[in-house]
Scaffold this motif. Structure first.
Motif, PDB file in Angstrom:
ATOM      1  N   ALA A 330       0.864  -1.226   0.058  1.00 54.58           N
ATOM      2  CA  ALA A 330       0.081  -0.075  -0.077  1.00 54.58           C
ATOM      3  C   ALA A 330       0.951   1.005  -0.057  1.00 54.58           C
ATOM      4  CB  ALA A 330      -0.978  -0.072   1.179  1.00 54.58           C
ATOM      5  N   LYS A 331       1.996   1.106   0.866  1.00 49.57           N
ATOM      6  CA  LYS A 331       2.808   2.123   1.009  1.00 49.57           C
ATOM      7  C   LYS A 331       3.523   2.781  -0.246  1.00 49.57           C
ATOM      8  CE  LYS A 331       6.450   3.875   4.009  1.00 49.57           C
ATOM      9  NZ  LYS A 331       7.437   3.414   5.076  1.00 49.57           N
ATOM     10  N   LEU A 336       3.944   5.636  -5.585  1.00 46.46           N
ATOM     11  CA  LEU A 336       3.866   5.446  -7.144  1.00 46.46           C
ATOM     12  C   LEU A 336       2.922   6.466  -7.622  1.00 46.46           C
ATOM     13  CD1 LEU A 336       4.189   1.629  -8.129  1.00 46.46           C
ATOM     14  CD2 LEU A 336       5.793   3.505  -8.690  1.00 46.46           C
ATOM     15  N   GLU A 337       1.866   6.505  -6.974  1.00 40.50           N
ATOM     16  CA  GLU A 337       0.767   7.108  -7.337  1.00 40.50           C
ATOM     17  C   GLU A 337       1.057   9.047  -7.202  1.00 40.50           C
ATOM     18  OE1 GLU A 337      -2.590   6.159  -5.179  1.00 40.50           O
ATOM     19  OE2 GLU A 337      -3.260   4.404  -6.658  1.00 40.50           O
ATOM     20  N   ALA A 338       1.755   9.193  -5.991  1.00 41.66           N
ATOM     21  CA  ALA A 338       2.138  10.251  -6.042  1.00 41.66           C
ATOM     22  C   ALA A 338       3.089  10.923  -6.838  1.00 41.66           C
ATOM     23  CB  ALA A 338       2.872  10.447  -4.381  1.00 41.66           C
ATOM     24  N   GLU A 344       2.389  14.423 -14.092  1.00 41.87           N
ATOM     25  CA  GLU A 344       1.007  14.884 -14.721  1.00 41.87           C
ATOM     26  C   GLU A 344       1.179  16.370 -14.488  1.00 41.87           C
ATOM     27  OE1 GLU A 344      -2.174  12.711 -13.152  1.00 41.87           O
ATOM     28  OE2 GLU A 344      -1.762  10.918 -14.374  1.00 41.87           O
ATOM     29  N   GLU A 345       1.445  16.781 -13.392  1.00 40.89           N
ATOM     30  CA  GLU A 345       1.528  18.321 -13.101  1.00 40.89           C
ATOM     31  C   GLU A 345       2.414  19.023 -13.969  1.00 40.89           C
ATOM     32  OE1 GLU A 345       1.784  18.649  -8.781  1.00 40.89           O
ATOM     33  OE2 GLU A 345      -0.363  17.829  -8.481  1.00 40.89           O
TER      34      GLU A 345
END
Length: 347
Positions: A330-331, A336-338, A344-345
C-alpha cells in the motif's frame, strides 16, 4: 527429520559435531519470525542423537573466527545456498579457506512445504483431493511452487526407503536389565513438548529402552480430526527415530495397547502424557490391558506445547507476515501514485 538427516550426514564426516543455533533476533532479521523460540530450538537440537554439543547464539554468517572458537576443522551445510539479507553467501569466507563441506538435502521436505500443510486445515489429504473444492481454493491462495504446481498438497513429496530407516535407527536390541518402556501416539511435527515428555520417561529407569508406537495416519485423523497428522507415518517415523531418547519404533502400532503387544516386546512400563486419552473405535479404553497389569503410568512433561499450538503460531506468523506485506504494498502504491501525479502536474 530433514534437519536431522543433515546432522546425521555431518556427524558421519567427522568425530564430534557442534551445531550452531541462531538466536530469534538473527533469524527474524534474515529469514522472518521463527516458529520456535531460541530456548526451544536449543533443546530440540540437543535432543537429536547425532549432536555432541550446541553453540547457542551462533552468528548467521559463519566465519573462520567461529570455527576456531569451537576448535572445528570444518563446517558442513546442505547443498542449498543460504544468503544474507544483502544477498551474500553466508559461507563465502569458510569456502575460500577450504574449511567447508556439503551434504545432500533431504528430498521431498522443506519447512515451507510443512507450513503450507499447516495452513490448510482441511481433511483433504485423507480424501480424494480432486473432489475437494475448498482445498483447491486454498492451494491457489497459498501460491505456486517453482514447477508450477502448488506445494501445498498436504500429501508429502517425501519417499520413504528401507535404507533411510536403517540410517536413522539405533539398531540396538534391548539388553538384560533394561527397562522396556512403551509409549504410543501420533508424535506429529515432532517438537519440544515431545522431547520434554520423552526425557521425563527416560529418567524413569536406570537403563531405559523406549519403544514408540506410532499410529497410522488414518488412526491419527480419527482421534485428532482436522487435517491431522500434518506429517505422514514415514516422516513421523524418522522424526522420532532421530531423538536420542528413543530406542525403537513400531510403525503403525495398534491404537489399543494389547496383551500380545506387551508380551511380544516384553514391556515393563507403559507411559502416556497429560493429554486426553480418546477411546478406541468401540468406545473402550486403549490402556485397559496395561492398567489391568498395573504397569500404566501418566507422565507430566511440564511442557504445555502441543502440535495444535505450533499450528496456531504458524498461522499467527503468516497473518502478521501478510499484513506487513499488504502495508508495504500500500505504501509503495501510494508513493507511485504521488510520483505519477507530480509527473502529470509537470506536463
Amino acid at each position: 527429520y530433514g534437519h536431522s538427516n543433515q546432522l546425521r550426514q555431518a556427524r558421519a564426516m567427522g568425530d564430534y559435531l557442534i551445531v550452531g543455533v541462531h538466536t530469534d533476533e538473527e533469524i527474524a532479521k534474515h529469514k522472518g519470525p521463527p516458529v520456535f523460540t531460541q530456548e526451544e530450538r536449543y533443546k530440540m537440537v540437543q535432543a537429536i542423537k547425532w549432536v555432541d554439543e550446541i553453540a547457542p547464539g551462533a552468528p548467521y554468517v559463519t566465519t573462520l573466527e567461529t570455527l576456531d572458537k569451537y576448535n572445528c576443522d570444518f563446517c558442513v551445510h546442505g547443498d542449498d545456498i543460504t544468503l544474507t539479507i544483502d544477498g551474500k553467501d553466508t559461507y563465502e569466507e569458510v569456502k575460500t579457506a577450504g574449511r567447508y563441506r556439503e551434504c545432500k538435502r533431504t528430498q521431498g521436505v522443506s519447512t515451507t512445504d510443512l507450513v503450507g500443510r499447516m495452513l490448510l486445515m482441511t481433511k483433504a489429504h485423507h480424501s480424494n483431493i480432486d473432489e475437494d473444492l475448498d482445498y483447491r481454493k486454498h492451494t491457489d491462495n497459498f501460491g505456486k511452487g517453482p514447477k508450477g504446481h502448488s506445494p501445498w498438497t498436504g500429501v508429502s513429496q517425501f519417499l520413504q526407503t528401507s535404507q533411510k530407516i536403517i540410517q536413522f535407527a539405533s539398531g540396538k536390541e534391548p539388553q538384560p536389565g533394561d527397562t522396556i518402556i512403551y509409549v504410543a501416539g501420533a508424535f506429529d511435527l515432532f517438537h519440544i513438548g515431545h522431547v520434554d515428555f520423552l526425557e521425563k520417561v527416560h529418567q524413569l529407569a536406570e537403563k531405559p529402552y523406549i519403544i514408540i508406537g506410532l499410529h497410522f495416519d488414518q488412526e491419527v485423523n480419527r482421534y485428532k480430526g482436522k487435517n491431522y497428522p500434518i506429517m505422514n507415518i514415514h516422516e513421523r517415523t524418522l522424526s522420532v527415530l532421530a531423538c536420542r531418547y528413543v530406542s525403537e519404533v513400531v510403525i503403525g502400532a495398534p491404537y489399543a495397547v494389547t496383551a500380545d503387544l506387551l508380551d511380544h516386546f516384553r514391556v515393563t512400563l507403559v507411559c502416556h502424557g497429560m493429554t486426553e486419552v480418546v477411546p478406541d473405535k468401540d468406545g473402550s479404553d486403549p490402556y485397559k490391558e496395561p492398567k489391568r497389569r498395573g504397569i500404566f503410568q501418566l507422565v507430566d512433561s511440564g511442557s504445555n506445547l502441543t502440535t495444535d499450538l505450533i499450528v496456531q503460531r504458524i498461522i499467527k506468523n503468516r497473518l502478521e507476515f501478510e499484513a506487513r506485506n499488504q502495508k508495504k504494498e500500500a505504501k509503495e502504491l501510494a508513493v507511485l501514485e504521488a510520483m505519477k501525479r507530480l509527473e502529470e502536474e509537470k506536463h
